[in-house]
Structures are given as C-alpha cells and as structure tokens.
Design a protein around this motif. Structure first.
Motif, PDB file in Angstrom:
ATOM      1  N   LYS A   1      41.833  42.474  33.023  1.00 22.33           N
ATOM      2  CA  LYS A   1      40.930  43.510  33.202  1.00 22.33           C
ATOM      3  C   LYS A   1      39.820  43.765  32.158  1.00 22.33           C
ATOM      4  O   LYS A   1      38.753  43.984  32.587  1.00 22.33           O
ATOM      5  CB  LYS A   1      41.640  44.724  33.053  1.00 22.33           C
TER       6      LYS A   1
ATOM      7  N   GLY B   1      37.206  41.414  33.368  1.00 16.82           N
ATOM      8  CA  GLY B   1      36.320  41.855  34.598  1.00 16.82           C
ATOM      9  C   GLY B   1      35.246  42.843  34.192  1.00 16.82           C
ATOM     10  O   GLY B   1      34.294  42.741  34.595  1.00 16.82           O
ATOM     11  N   GLU B   2      35.814  43.736  33.242  1.00 16.35           N
ATOM     12  CA  GLU B   2      34.861  44.740  32.799  1.00 16.35           C
ATOM     13  C   GLU B   2      33.565  44.338  32.001  1.00 16.35           C
ATOM     14  O   GLU B   2      32.667  44.778  32.157  1.00 16.35           O
ATOM     15  CB  GLU B   2      35.545  45.796  31.996  1.00 16.35           C
TER      16      GLU B   2
ATOM     17  N   ARG C   1      31.261  43.093  34.551  1.00 16.45           N
ATOM     18  CA  ARG C   1      30.718  44.180  35.281  1.00 16.45           C
ATOM     19  C   ARG C   1      29.545  44.874  34.508  1.00 16.45           C
ATOM     20  O   ARG C   1      28.487  45.491  34.962  1.00 16.45           O
ATOM     21  CB  ARG C   1      31.892  45.195  35.550  1.00 16.45           C
TER      22      ARG C   1
ATOM     23  N   THR D   1      43.834  40.132  41.419  1.00 15.45           N
ATOM     24  CA  THR D   1      42.904  40.352  40.406  1.00 15.45           C
ATOM     25  C   THR D   1      41.810  39.069  40.192  1.00 15.45           C
ATOM     26  O   THR D   1      40.638  39.253  40.008  1.00 15.45           O
ATOM     27  CB  THR D   1      43.619  40.771  38.977  1.00 15.45           C
TER      28      THR D   1
ATOM     29  N   ARG E   1      39.670  38.765  43.098  1.00 13.26           N
ATOM     30  CA  ARG E   1      38.743  39.711  43.098  1.00 13.26           C
ATOM     31  C   ARG E   1      37.575  39.728  41.849  1.00 13.26           C
ATOM     32  O   ARG E   1      36.272  39.849  42.398  1.00 13.26           O
ATOM     33  CB  ARG E   1      39.356  41.207  42.591  1.00 13.26           C
ATOM     34  N   ILE E   2      37.975  39.111  40.948  1.00 15.02           N
ATOM     35  CA  ILE E   2      36.769  39.045  39.740  1.00 15.02           C
ATOM     36  C   ILE E   2      35.977  37.952  40.340  1.00 15.02           C
ATOM     37  O   ILE E   2      34.745  37.736  40.242  1.00 15.02           O
ATOM     38  CB  ILE E   2      37.472  38.570  38.581  1.00 15.02           C
ATOM     39  N   ASN E   3      36.554  36.923  40.885  1.00 14.61           N
ATOM     40  CA  ASN E   3      35.635  35.662  41.190  1.00 14.61           C
ATOM     41  C   ASN E   3      34.953  36.102  42.359  1.00 14.61           C
ATOM     42  O   ASN E   3      33.838  35.636  42.275  1.00 14.61           O
ATOM     43  CB  ASN E   3      36.600  34.308  41.632  1.00 14.61           C
TER      44      ASN E   3
ATOM     45  N   ASP F   1      33.766  38.745  43.099  1.00 14.50           N
ATOM     46  CA  ASP F   1      32.377  39.728  42.561  1.00 14.50           C
ATOM     47  C   ASP F   1      31.504  39.216  41.433  1.00 14.50           C
ATOM     48  O   ASP F   1      30.371  39.427  41.725  1.00 14.50           O
ATOM     49  CB  ASP F   1      33.078  40.783  41.781  1.00 14.50           C
ATOM     50  N   TYR F   2      31.922  38.304  40.780  1.00 13.42           N
ATOM     51  CA  TYR F   2      31.040  37.560  39.846  1.00 13.42           C
ATOM     52  C   TYR F   2      30.576  35.979  39.835  1.00 13.42           C
ATOM     53  O   TYR F   2      29.866  35.865  39.241  1.00 13.42           O
ATOM     54  CB  TYR F   2      31.417  38.097  38.348  1.00 13.42           C
TER      55      TYR F   2
END
Ligand code: G6P
Length: 505
Positions: free
Chosen positions: A297, A300-301, A304, A339, A342-344, A346-347
């Motif tokens: 988390k 990921g933040e 972001r 998770t 999702r992170i992979n 998105d970024y």
C-alpha cells in the motif's frame, strides 16, 4: 536431544533405505550441529509429509528420529491447532484464531507422540531441548515421566499479552505444559513478562525476576532438579523464564557475500531489473503477520503521488509459499496477488516493472545475491518473534551499504536500533521512511550499517545456543532472581492490557 516439529532435513525422494535427504535451510541446525555431533545428539521431528513412516537414520553425523503424522494429524494438529489457533492467537490475533476441541485433542495426542519418541531415546540425565509453539505440552510430559531429564524449551514466536492469551480455552494446560521445563526461552523481555503474568493469573504461582516457583506436593520432587524451600517455607521447583533472542549463522552469510560468483549474480540481478537507481526488497514467508499488504500500500501510494518514479525505483517481493491449505493463508495470497497486479497494471511501463513478485523459495546463495543487490530492505511485520531476514540482510552487507527499514513489532527491533524503525500501521510514516531510505546519503547508510553489522556478527546463533545451554545446565537459578525486570517492573505491567487479579485456581 532436540525435539522440534520439523526435522533439520527435507525429504527429496525415495523410501526406506533409498530415501534421499537434503539439509533444510534453517539456522537452528547450523547452531546445534557441532554440539549434536560431539554429544551423539538425536533430533526428533516430523519429515513434513503426511502418512510417511521413516526409520531412524543418520544425516551429517546427527541421528534423526522421524515422528510420523497421519493426514488427519496434519489437518488437526499442524494446520489446525498449531497454525490456525496458536499462530494467530500468539501474533496478537491479526487473523482470528479458530478454537476447535478436536484440534486440541489432536494437539495433545501428537505432543504425546513426540514426548514418547524422546523418552525412548533419552539416557539418564539427558538434556532435551524442545522447540516452538507446536510442542508446548512436551516439557511437562517429559518431566512427569522422567524427573531426571534436563528440559529446555524455546518459544520462537511471540508470547501474547494476558488479555489475548486468556482467549485460549486450554490456556491453563498450555502454561502447565511449558512449566515442565527447567528453562523457558523467549525472544523478547516482553514475551517472558507476558508468560510470567499468565502463570500468576492462571495458576497463582510466585514469580521473582525471571524465576518462577512451581509448588511441589509432599511426595513430589524426588529426583527433580532446582528444588528448594522458598521464603514462605514451601517446597518449590524453580523454572527460569527469560529472553534469549535468537540469531543467524552470521559468518556463513558473510562468507557467501564474499564469493565472487554471488557478487556477480547480484550485479546480474540489477541489470536484469533494468539498472534502477534503487532496488527495494521484501523477503517473507507468505504470512499475514509479515505486513506485506501494508508495504504494498505504501509503495503503491508513493508511485501514485509521484514521490517516486517506476523508472528509478523498483520493488522485488519474494513471498515463499507457506501453509497453503489453511484458509487465512489462501485469502492472504489472493489479496496480495490482486494488489501486486493492480500496482503493476497502473504504474509499470514496458521497460520497468513496479513490483517483481516471486511466489517461490530460493536457495541461500540466491538470497544473498538479492540482499547484495538491494539498496533498501523492507521488513514491515505486524508482529514477529524475531525476524531473521533483517539479520540476514545485515550480515550479507559486507560493503557496509544498504538501508534496513524495520518494523518495531519485530523482536529484531530490540537489538537493531540503527535501522529505520517504523510502525507499519502508520502508512504515512512508512512512506516517509521509504523515501528517507531511498534518499539517505552514503555516509549515513554506512554509519548505520556498520553498527548493525557489529551487533549481528557478535550476537550470532552460535552465541544464542551456547547462552541457552549455559542457562540450562547451570546448577542453580538463584543468579537470575531479580536480574531481569520482567514481571515486577510496574511500567511493564502497565504496558500489557488487562489487570492483575486473583489467580483462577
Ligand atoms: C516459523 C515458526 C517455525 C516454523 C516456520 C515455518 O518460523 O516459528 O516453527 O517451522 O515458521 O513454518 P512451517 O509451518 O512451514 O514449519
């Protein structure tokens, strides 16, 4: 004699005489090997396979005596009571513990089987060292049958505060089981304090410093060690319950890190990851106590918020498979993997992956290469008896570089004060610590790492086992009266939930 749930060897193939074994990676065997060889030691444990019967055999000069578990024993005693009742309970109920009477029955029966196996092989006055939460009833079973034995117990995981421990329907039996030992070792001062408190609350026994007085009946005590008359004129057996923080075979990690092939592999890992400026690393059994979700988390933040860029920073997360048939572990795997994706998604970019997620176990050599390649090591456990990964990372950093971010909820944080200590529940604090680790100047990294290395190299697993054996074979526990401010320290007493009240019995 060592009694532990798992043996120091893993089964590779074959049966009977043809069985092939390989040493399991744990540090315990490295610490005890010389002594076990010298003293003709026997190691009693489960081979890790259901319904498999193996005759005693010898591995690397150590006599191995396998204990067989049926498929139902594995389900009720190992996956059930050990890993779905005691494990979550002792780790501050991060996951809800399940209480089932059939599991408890199996736990008693299997503990009896381990105790019987030990009794069969124990010479008069033998030293028996029992390990971990799976076998807490064994010390009393041994003591009842053979008061001549010298019995030690080491709890590798936390011992919870009384307010949590009290949930266990069999709380008295477990405490009584442990008190069969002459010496009960814990990772931290606080664990020993929690145990002494449970003893006072449940059994009403007196505790003085690290010494617990177990009352003896008139006819009891013949042949027992550590029997004396206490201040009130009662005959008691004394049990020493104190902290012996475990460690690793630090020299072995240092040696591996000095090998040119392992250093070359570390460089190769960096290249294969696209030569990022910073590699962050997490290494854990895939367990809900390890705070992997909190770590992801925070990471990921940071991506972001654009505090870090995937072109510069990457995270390698090794999550070795563990206890895969237990429901909470299945759920955790799903959550972590969702998770990570999702992170992979998105970024990551075509050339840079945000998280390299590896649901695999690796040999020690590969782990040391990873430690050498990692600029920042993330240990964010929500509760951990010790956490040896933190010590392995430090022991491997022969270049005095690298930053350790370490949860204050690990036993290791008591000793490793020069790490960046974090509360993993505080996501903002965790993010700040990650950024600070990434940006830390070389001088500061080196100053901190030197201090950490000094500690780990001088307090290794050999010293740990020697200190424990010393306490175990010491003639009297008198020296330890008042030597540790465990239960009588009013500050410590205030720090654990629930209040001191009359004993239950
Ligand atoms: C922890 C426990 C050990 C256990 C290990 C691996 O470190 O303290 O007793 O052996 O986890 O878990 P497993 O269930 O695979 O033995």
């Amino acid at each position: 004699m060592i009694v532990s749930n798992r043996l120091p060897v893993d089964h590779v193939s074959g049966e009977g005489e043809d069985a092939v074994w390989r040493p399991s990676p744990g540090g315990l065997v490295a610490a005890l090997e010389p002594m076990m060889k010298r003293e003709d030691g026997v190691w009693i444990g489960w081979v890790g396979i259901a319904d498999a019967e193996f005759e005693p055999f010898e591995a690397d000069g150590i006599d191995i005596k396998p204990v067989a578990l049926s498929a139902q024993d594995v389900e009720y005693y190992y996956e059930g009571f050990s890993n779905d009742t005691l494990w979550p309970l002792y780790h501050d109920v991060i996951a809800p513990p399940s209480f089932h009477r059939e599991w408890w029955e199996a736990y008693v029966q299997v503990n009896r089987r381990f105790a019987d196996a030990a009794l069969e092989s124990a010479a008069p006055g033998a030293v028996v060292w029992v390990h971990d939460y799976q076998l807490q009833l064994v010390p009393k079973m041994l003591r009842d049958a053979r008061p001549d034995l010298v019995i030690g117990f080491f709890d590798h995981i936390p011992f919870p505060a009384y307010g949590i421990y009290a949930q266990l329907p069999w709380r008295k039996q477990v405490v009584e089981g442990l008190l069969g030992a002459d010496v009960i070792g814990f990772q931290r001062l606080g664990d020993a304090g929690n145990f002494a408190r449970a003893v006072r609350r449940l059994l009403g026994y007196e505790t003085r410093g690290a010494v617990i007085e177990v009352p003896l009946d008139h006819d009891e005590g013949v042949g027992h060690r550590h029997v004396k008359t206490n201040r009130r004129g009662a005959r008691v057996r004394t049990v020493l319950a104190k902290q012996f923080p475990i460690s690793i075979d630090a020299q072995r990690y240092q040696d591996l890190a000095s090998q040119p092939d392992i250093q070359a592999r570390a460089r190769q890992i960096r290249e294969e990851l696209g030569n990022p400026t910073t590699i962050m690393l997490g290494v854990d059994r895939l367990d809900y106590t390890k705070g992997i979700g909190h770590r992801l988390k925070a990471y990921g933040e940071l991506l972001r918020d654009q505090s870090i860029d995937v072109e510069d920073v990457t995270l390698v997360q090794v999550a070795s498979p563990s206890r895969e048939r237990v429901e909470t572990y299945k759920q955790l795997r799903d959550e972590v993997e969702l998770t990570v994706s999702r992170i992979n998604g998105d970024y990551s970019t075509i050339s840079h992956t945000a998280i390299s997620y590896l649901h695999q176990g690796y040999p020690r050599e590969e782990m040391v290469a990873l430690y050498l390649a990692a600029d920042v090591m993330l240990v964010t456990a929500l509760r951990d008896g010790m956490n040896l990964v933190a010590k392995e990372y430090v022991a491997s950093r022969i270049d005095n570089d690298g930053v350790l971010v370490l949860s204050e909820f690990t036993g290791a944080s008591d000793e490793m004060k020069q790490a960046l200590l974090v509360n993993p529940h505080d996501i903002e604090g965790l993010k700040n610590a990650m950024v600070r680790a990434i940006e830390m100047p070389k001088r500061e990294r080196s100053r901190r790492m030197r201090a950490l290395r000094k500690r780990v190299l001088t307090h290794d697993v050999q010293r740990w086992s020697a200190t424990f054996f010393d306490a175990l074979t010491h003639v009297t526990h008198e020296d330890d009266f008042g030597a540790h401010e465990t239960p009588h320290n009013p500050q410590l007493a205030r720090s654990v939930p629930g209040s001191e009240g009359p004993a239950e019995s």
